[in-house]
Write an enzyme that holds these catalytic residues in place. Structure first.
Site, short mmCIF file in Angstrom:
data_model
loop_
_atom_site.label_atom_id
_atom_site.label_comp_id
_atom_site.label_asym_id
_atom_site.label_seq_id
_atom_site.Cartn_x
_atom_site.Cartn_y
_atom_site.Cartn_z
N GLY A 197 0.83 -1.19 0.00
CA GLY A 197 0.00 0.00 0.00
C GLY A 197 0.87 1.24 0.00
N GLY A 257 -0.44 4.72 -0.02
CA GLY A 257 -1.24 5.93 0.14
C GLY A 257 -0.47 6.97 0.92
N ARG A 258 -1.18 7.81 1.68
CA ARG A 258 -0.54 8.88 2.42
C ARG A 258 0.47 8.34 3.44
NH1 ARG A 258 -5.71 9.54 1.92
NH2 ARG A 258 -6.05 8.46 3.88
N ILE A 259 0.02 7.38 4.25
CA ILE A 259 0.89 6.87 5.30
C ILE A 259 2.00 6.00 4.72
CG2 ILE A 259 0.99 5.35 7.32
CD1 ILE A 259 -1.81 6.40 8.06
N ASP A 267 0.90 -1.93 -4.86
CA ASP A 267 -0.40 -1.30 -4.68
C ASP A 267 -1.14 -1.34 -6.01
OD1 ASP A 267 -2.65 0.34 -4.26
OD2 ASP A 267 -1.59 1.52 -2.75
N ALA A 322 -1.42 -0.55 10.55
CA ALA A 322 -2.62 -0.23 9.77
C ALA A 322 -3.87 -0.73 10.48
CB ALA A 322 -2.50 -0.81 8.36
N ARG A 323 -4.29 -1.96 10.20
CA ARG A 323 -5.47 -2.55 10.84
C ARG A 323 -5.13 -3.97 11.28
NH1 ARG A 323 -8.59 1.41 12.24
NH2 ARG A 323 -10.54 0.26 12.09
N GLU A 373 -9.26 -5.82 19.81
CA GLU A 373 -8.68 -4.80 20.68
C GLU A 373 -9.68 -4.39 21.75
OE1 GLU A 373 -7.62 -1.71 17.94
OE2 GLU A 373 -5.88 -2.81 17.18
N HIS A 397 -2.61 0.38 19.78
CA HIS A 397 -3.30 1.17 18.76
C HIS A 397 -3.07 2.66 19.03
CE1 HIS A 397 -6.83 0.95 15.72
NE2 HIS A 397 -6.14 2.06 15.52
N ALA A 398 -1.80 3.00 19.21
CA ALA A 398 -1.44 4.35 19.63
C ALA A 398 -0.60 5.10 18.59
CB ALA A 398 -0.65 4.27 20.94
#
Length: 340
Positions: free
Chosen positions: A156, A158-160, A179, A240-241, A270, A298-299
């Site tokens: 991926g 994208g922005r991040i 991607d 990410a997730r 989580e 998740h910080a």
């Protein structure tokens, strides 16, 4: 003019001073701190004219069916897999997210995890705490290595993904990415190599980092087969997730030694209760895992500045649509097409 009712069902912070500072008296926030939609009266769901939702509650099809007056749902964050976008589309409700906050924080966090592992910071700290004399030793630390000249593979871009790739390149790593959703020639603007397949990326990368949303197509995109396809001694980073990675497969890959280390800011569940085998081994400081796993809650997105941006932009997205009809960052296109 009567203020519009905005439901905040799972607020982290109940004061909403930031949001109210943006919207003034135009919006009336109905604030709850719940994870179960059933804890909120049906009448509240049915009467609200917009929703600001964080990540602690799922808006399922059954909940969406109650939204008789809702005109917009804003996910206070980037990921939107906790909102049933198709159900919202069928009801004619647009869903927006907030993609333009926390990018630098998440990128910094991913590189911090990588550096923590490859410079042995956790191991050195544990050794010194245990024994200031015997622990005053540089050698025999797992994972420690030179990263200059190694290959950083981003899934991926994208922005991040782009922000993290730039940081990896600054550490003299060779960056490649996969991607399939970006247009041809995208890599020319970045000046990094694009690979055609995920398997190609996995087979060439010393470090694999994930930067894609969670969907049916991406769930467990890294599992047993993909981990086996990685180079021996590779490192996996996920900011990410959580659902992108099969953590049980990671446990096995780490224990076998095929995977050298991993860093997770996100997990499939989580908080991770009950703890999967990997997290249990990490909590118990099992010797085979020492210095090879870093976990944060998740910080990665968090800083005071990032939090302020996220909350400010969420309120601005509400105002732009509710009062000016301008929809920003829509993630369920087709919401305005009436079903036949």
């Amino acid at each position: 003019m009567k203020p519009l009712k905005v439901l905040v069902p799972d607020a982290h912070l109940r004061d909403l001073d930031v949001e109210r500072g943006v919207s003034g008296d135009r919006l009336d926030y109905l604030v709850f701190d719940e994870t179960d939609p059933a804890a909120i009266p049906d009448e509240t769901w049915r009467s609200c004219e917009a929703i600001l939702i964080w990540h602690r509650m799922k808006l399922t099809r059954d909940v969406v069916a109650k939204l008789d007056n809702c005109r917009l749902i804003v996910r206070v964050g980037v990921g939107f897999d906790n909102v049933d976008g198709e159900a919202c589309r069928a009801r004619g409700i647009p869903v927006s997210n907030v993609p333009n906050y926390g990018t630098t924080e998440v990128a910094d966090h991913a590189l911090a995890m990588l550096l923590h592992l490859v410079r042995g910071l956790g191991s050195y700290e544990a050794r010194l705490k245990a024994d200031l004399v015997a622990g005053f030793l540089a050698e025999d630390v797992p994972v420690v290595r030179r990263i200059r000249g190694t290959t950083f593979g981003a899934i991926g871009m994208g922005r991040i993904g782009t922000a993290i790739a730039r940081r990896a390149a600054a550490f003299d790593m060779n960056v490649i990415y996969h991607d399939p959703y970006l247009p041809e020639g995208h890599e020319l603007g970045l000046g990094v190599e694009r690979v055609k397949t995920l398997d190609d990326l996995l087979g060439r990368s010393d470090v694999v980092s994930l930067h894609v949303p969670l969907s049916d197509k991406t769930r467990n995109i890294i599992g047993k087969r993909e981990l086996a396809s990685m180079k021996p001694g590779g490192i996996l980073i996920n900011v990410a997730r959580g659902g992108l990675v099969d953590v049980d497969a990671v446990h096995d890959a780490l224990k076998s030694g095929h995977l050298a280390a991993a860093g997770f800011d996100v997990l499939p569940k989580e908080p991770p209760v009950p703890a999967p085998a990997l997290i249990e081994a990490w909590r118990n400081d099992e010797a085979w895992l020492a210095g090879r796993l870093v976990v944060t809650p998740h910080a990665a997105f968090y800083s005071q500045a990032g939090y302020l941006d996220m909350r400010t932009f969420s309120a601005e997205i509400l105002l732009d649509f509710l009062f000016e009809g301008r929809l920003r960052n829509n993630v369920n296109p087709g919401w305005d097409v009436k079903a036949s």
